[in-house]
Each structure stands twice: as structure tokens, then as C-alpha cells.
Enzyme design. Sequence first.
Site, mmCIF file in Angstrom:
data_model
loop_
_atom_site.group_PDB
_atom_site.id
_atom_site.type_symbol
_atom_site.label_atom_id
_atom_site.label_comp_id
_atom_site.label_asym_id
_atom_site.label_seq_id
_atom_site.Cartn_x
_atom_site.Cartn_y
_atom_site.Cartn_z
ATOM 1 C CG ASP A 1 -9.200 6.964 -1.682
ATOM 2 O OD1 ASP A 1 -9.868 5.993 -2.072
ATOM 3 O OD2 ASP A 1 -8.260 7.461 -2.327
ATOM 4 N NE ARG B 1 -11.620 1.307 -2.238
ATOM 5 C CZ ARG B 1 -11.162 2.522 -2.602
ATOM 6 N NH1 ARG B 1 -10.357 3.217 -1.820
ATOM 7 N NH2 ARG B 1 -11.541 3.045 -3.748
HETATM 8 P P1 FDA Z 1 -0.705 -6.938 3.262
HETATM 9 O O1 FDA Z 1 0.098 -5.762 2.802
HETATM 10 O O2 FDA Z 1 -0.769 -7.262 4.709
HETATM 11 O O3 FDA Z 1 -0.196 -8.204 2.463
HETATM 12 C C1 FDA Z 1 -0.717 -9.489 2.778
HETATM 13 C C2 FDA Z 1 -0.220 -10.484 1.751
HETATM 14 O O4 FDA Z 1 -0.723 -10.125 0.461
HETATM 15 C C3 FDA Z 1 1.289 -10.492 1.581
HETATM 16 O O5 FDA Z 1 1.903 -11.277 2.557
HETATM 17 C C4 FDA Z 1 1.424 -11.071 0.184
HETATM 18 O O6 FDA Z 1 1.202 -12.465 0.214
HETATM 19 C C5 FDA Z 1 0.250 -10.433 -0.536
HETATM 20 N N1 FDA Z 1 0.630 -9.196 -1.213
HETATM 21 C C6 FDA Z 1 0.438 -7.931 -0.765
HETATM 22 N N2 FDA Z 1 0.884 -7.039 -1.658
HETATM 23 C C7 FDA Z 1 1.389 -7.748 -2.680
HETATM 24 C C8 FDA Z 1 2.023 -7.405 -3.907
HETATM 25 N N3 FDA Z 1 2.225 -6.124 -4.256
HETATM 26 N N4 FDA Z 1 2.431 -8.403 -4.715
HETATM 27 C C9 FDA Z 1 2.242 -9.705 -4.363
HETATM 28 N N5 FDA Z 1 1.653 -10.095 -3.214
HETATM 29 C C10 FDA Z 1 1.231 -9.125 -2.392
HETATM 30 N N6 FDA Z 1 -5.688 2.252 2.547
HETATM 31 C C11 FDA Z 1 -6.213 3.274 3.259
HETATM 32 O O7 FDA Z 1 -5.771 3.536 4.372
HETATM 33 N N7 FDA Z 1 -7.247 4.015 2.734
HETATM 34 C C12 FDA Z 1 -7.798 3.735 1.538
HETATM 35 O O8 FDA Z 1 -8.731 4.421 1.107
HETATM 36 C C13 FDA Z 1 -7.265 2.646 0.789
HETATM 37 N N8 FDA Z 1 -7.760 2.326 -0.437
HETATM 38 C C14 FDA Z 1 -7.333 1.158 -1.048
HETATM 39 C C15 FDA Z 1 -7.933 0.734 -2.230
HETATM 40 C C16 FDA Z 1 -7.578 -0.470 -2.790
HETATM 41 C C17 FDA Z 1 -8.268 -0.937 -4.036
HETATM 42 C C18 FDA Z 1 -6.589 -1.288 -2.160
HETATM 43 C C19 FDA Z 1 -6.208 -2.639 -2.708
HETATM 44 C C20 FDA Z 1 -5.952 -0.848 -1.038
HETATM 45 C C21 FDA Z 1 -6.303 0.373 -0.481
HETATM 46 N N9 FDA Z 1 -5.660 0.853 0.662
HETATM 47 C C22 FDA Z 1 -6.184 1.918 1.333
HETATM 48 C C23 FDA Z 1 -4.372 0.248 1.089
HETATM 49 C C24 FDA Z 1 -4.604 -0.849 2.108
HETATM 50 O O9 FDA Z 1 -5.039 -0.281 3.319
HETATM 51 C C25 FDA Z 1 -3.328 -1.646 2.373
HETATM 52 O O10 FDA Z 1 -2.338 -0.795 2.846
HETATM 53 C C26 FDA Z 1 -2.804 -2.386 1.159
HETATM 54 O O11 FDA Z 1 -3.847 -2.902 0.380
HETATM 55 C C27 FDA Z 1 -1.927 -3.560 1.584
HETATM 56 O O12 FDA Z 1 -2.679 -4.459 2.364
HETATM 57 P P2 FDA Z 1 -3.093 -5.929 1.869
HETATM 58 O O13 FDA Z 1 -4.508 -6.135 2.268
HETATM 59 O O14 FDA Z 1 -2.828 -6.114 0.452
HETATM 60 O O15 FDA Z 1 -2.245 -6.889 2.790
#
Ligand code: FDA
Length: 323
Positions: A149, A199
Site C-alpha cells: 500500500d 495499483r
Molecule cells: P472518489 O472518492 O473521488 O469518488 C468518485 C465517484 O465515485 C463518486 O462521485 C461516486 O460517484 C463514486 N463513488 C465513490 N465511492 C463510492 C461508494 N462508496 N459508493 C458509491 N459510489 C462511490 N489510497 C491510498 O492513499 N493508498 C492506498 O494504498 C490505497 N489503496 C486502495 C486500494 C483500493 C482497492 C482502492 C479502491 C482504493 C485505495 N485507496 C488507497 C483509496 C483511494 O486513494 C481513494 O481514497 C478511494 O478509492 C476513493 O477514491 P475514488 O477513486 O473511489 O473516487
Amino acid sequence: MPSERQHFGGARLNLIRVFRRSILAAARSQFIKRTVSRAPVSRSVVRRFVAGESVDDAVRVTRELVDQGLRVSLDHLGEDTTDLGQAEVATKAYLTLLSRLADVGLTSAAEVSVKLSAVGQRLDEHLAYDNAASICDAAATAGTTVTLDMEDHTTTDSTLRALKQLRDSFPQTGGVIQSYLRRSEADCRALATPASRIRLCKGAYNEPGSVAFRRRDDVDRSYARCLGVLMAGPGYPMVATHDPRLVTLAGELAAELGRASDTFEYQMLYGARPDEQRRLAAAGHVVRVYVPYGSEWYGYLMRRLAERPANVTWFLRAVATKS
Ligand code: FDA
């Protein structure tokens, strides 16, 4: 002169930014941590995002997800370890988990995610490397892989150094790039090499503007650029996002570049968009769910709340209905 819509849109964005910073600040407060962790309701509420506290819970949830056609990356919760004993306990927890996964035949579908700070990075970089290497060794014996991570930006160089070194002995070890960091596009170029498992996520920590994009649009644009680099390269991109536009973009890029569906994967968090996880898997894509487990769920939960105001509303509603 901004229109009324732009004005209120800007005010809303500012509010979300302040809200996000406050929750992430709360994540670092020992007082808030103690209060929330002891609240009787918390443990049942965290179950939406956390498999449970024990290795049995981790294995049970992994089995449920695998039976739905999904893959899994398991995270033993814990970070910012400040003593040697704790780092050793965290390392042993991974060794136990890997041996349990092997015993029940789940290692072809489940790998582990490791935070170097949980295995001693803040105490001694070499110690964290040695602990991570013993986890990689156990994973290789069990027939699976490890992804390191990525944590806050003060650890990026150290984590990328460890990744490079681990890949010499365990080439399947994966790494993480956070699109909110200004350096990330260059890091993606350096990491887009054959068999490199990277990732790509947006990033979950409260970073200063000197190193990170602060506006959501800029973070998303950076994600699209990084994704373009990884998808065009010879490695194995792991598209970690719930963002519908970026999930679509990944599919479009894969089609455009002639990437087969087994040469990249989608990743989402346990409890986030489960229907979409199943939809993508049913369409023939590799989908991996990041499943945290363990008793140290506080920091993880706070980052999930900071990401989505809707999650806080849900959290408060759950607390109110249980009390
Ligand atoms: P964001 O939070 O900007 O959301 C964009 C859109 O996605 C929203 O407007 C909505 O439409 C949809 N959405 C998001 N969450 C939703 C939900 N729960 N339900 C429904 N719709 C939703 N971070 C880090 O700093 N180090 C790491 O090692 C990791 N590892 C990691 C692994 C995996 C598998 C994931 C998925 C994420 C991480 N992260 C992480 C966290 C990552 O950096 C981030 O904070 C979250 O994934 C949220 O970002 P999104 O890309 O989902 O978009």
C-alpha cells in the site's frame, strides 16, 4: 463575475474540502480515536467496510467474495507502528493469514496488501523491508502475491525503494501510485515495465498543495494521465477506483490498446459499489476487492468517511438508530 451556480458550486467544494480536512485531522487525534473506538455501536457499524476482527472473519469474507467471482486483497489493519513488538505482531498476522488462505485453497484468488508503516517503516526502513520480505516469501510459498500500500507522501520514496528491492527477489510484488501527488505521472512512467503490477488510486491522505493536487478535477485529470501511461505500458495495471467515469475510461483505453481482459484488473474497496463489482466481473473482467480486517480499524474508517460525505450521513444515522 461568477454565475450564481458557479458561486454555490465553489462554496460547496470549499465546504467538502474543509469537511475532508477535519475528518482526516480527527483520524490523527488520540482522544477522538479512543472515544469512537469505545462507542458500543462502532464495532457493528464498521462491518460495512471491514470484514471483522479475526483471521476467521477475513477467510469467511474472502470465501464469500470468491464465490461471487471476485478476487481479494486482504489488509491486516494497523499503521504507524511505533514499537518493534507491534511490527513483529503485524508481520506474524500476515504469515498466519497466508498459511490459512493456503490451507483452505484460496491463494489463487486472494493476495495481501501490506502497509510498510505497520511493519516498522517509521522505526527503521531496513526492519520494515525485512518484515515485508518475510511476508513476500510466505506469499510466494503459499502461491500468491503481495501489494505494498502507499501511505502519506513522506513515505513515498522509502516505499518505492522497498518495492524495487523486493521485486528483485519477488517480481510479482505490486505497488501503488496515488494520482493526487504531482510526481505520480513520472513515477508511472518509471514503473510501467514488464510484469510490473501497479495499483493506481487517487490517494487518501491529507497532503499539502506543495506536493499534491488539491482540486478534485486536477486529481481526476492526473488519474486519467497516469492510467494512460500504465495501460499503454507492458505492465499489469490495477485500476483502483469507484469513479464511474474512470472505470469507463479504463475500459475504453483497454479496448483501444487491444489489452485482453486478463492483462489488467479493476479494484474496489469492500463495501463500496458491490453491485458494480459484480457487474464488471460478470462482464468478464478481473475485479479484486480490497478487504481490511483486524481490530485497528479506526484510521481506515476515518479515511472512508472523509472520501464521501454520504458515508458520514450513513455512519451518523447508524449511530442514532442504535442508541
Ligand atoms: P472518489 O472518492 O473521488 O469518488 C468518485 C465517484 O465515485 C463518486 O462521485 C461516486 O460517484 C463514486 N463513488 C465513490 N465511492 C463510492 C461508494 N462508496 N459508493 C458509491 N459510489 C462511490 N489510497 C491510498 O492513499 N493508498 C492506498 O494504498 C490505497 N489503496 C486502495 C486500494 C483500493 C482497492 C482502492 C479502491 C482504493 C485505495 N485507496 C488507497 C483509496 C483511494 O486513494 C481513494 O481514497 C478511494 O478509492 C476513493 O477514491 P475514488 O477513486 O473511489 O473516487
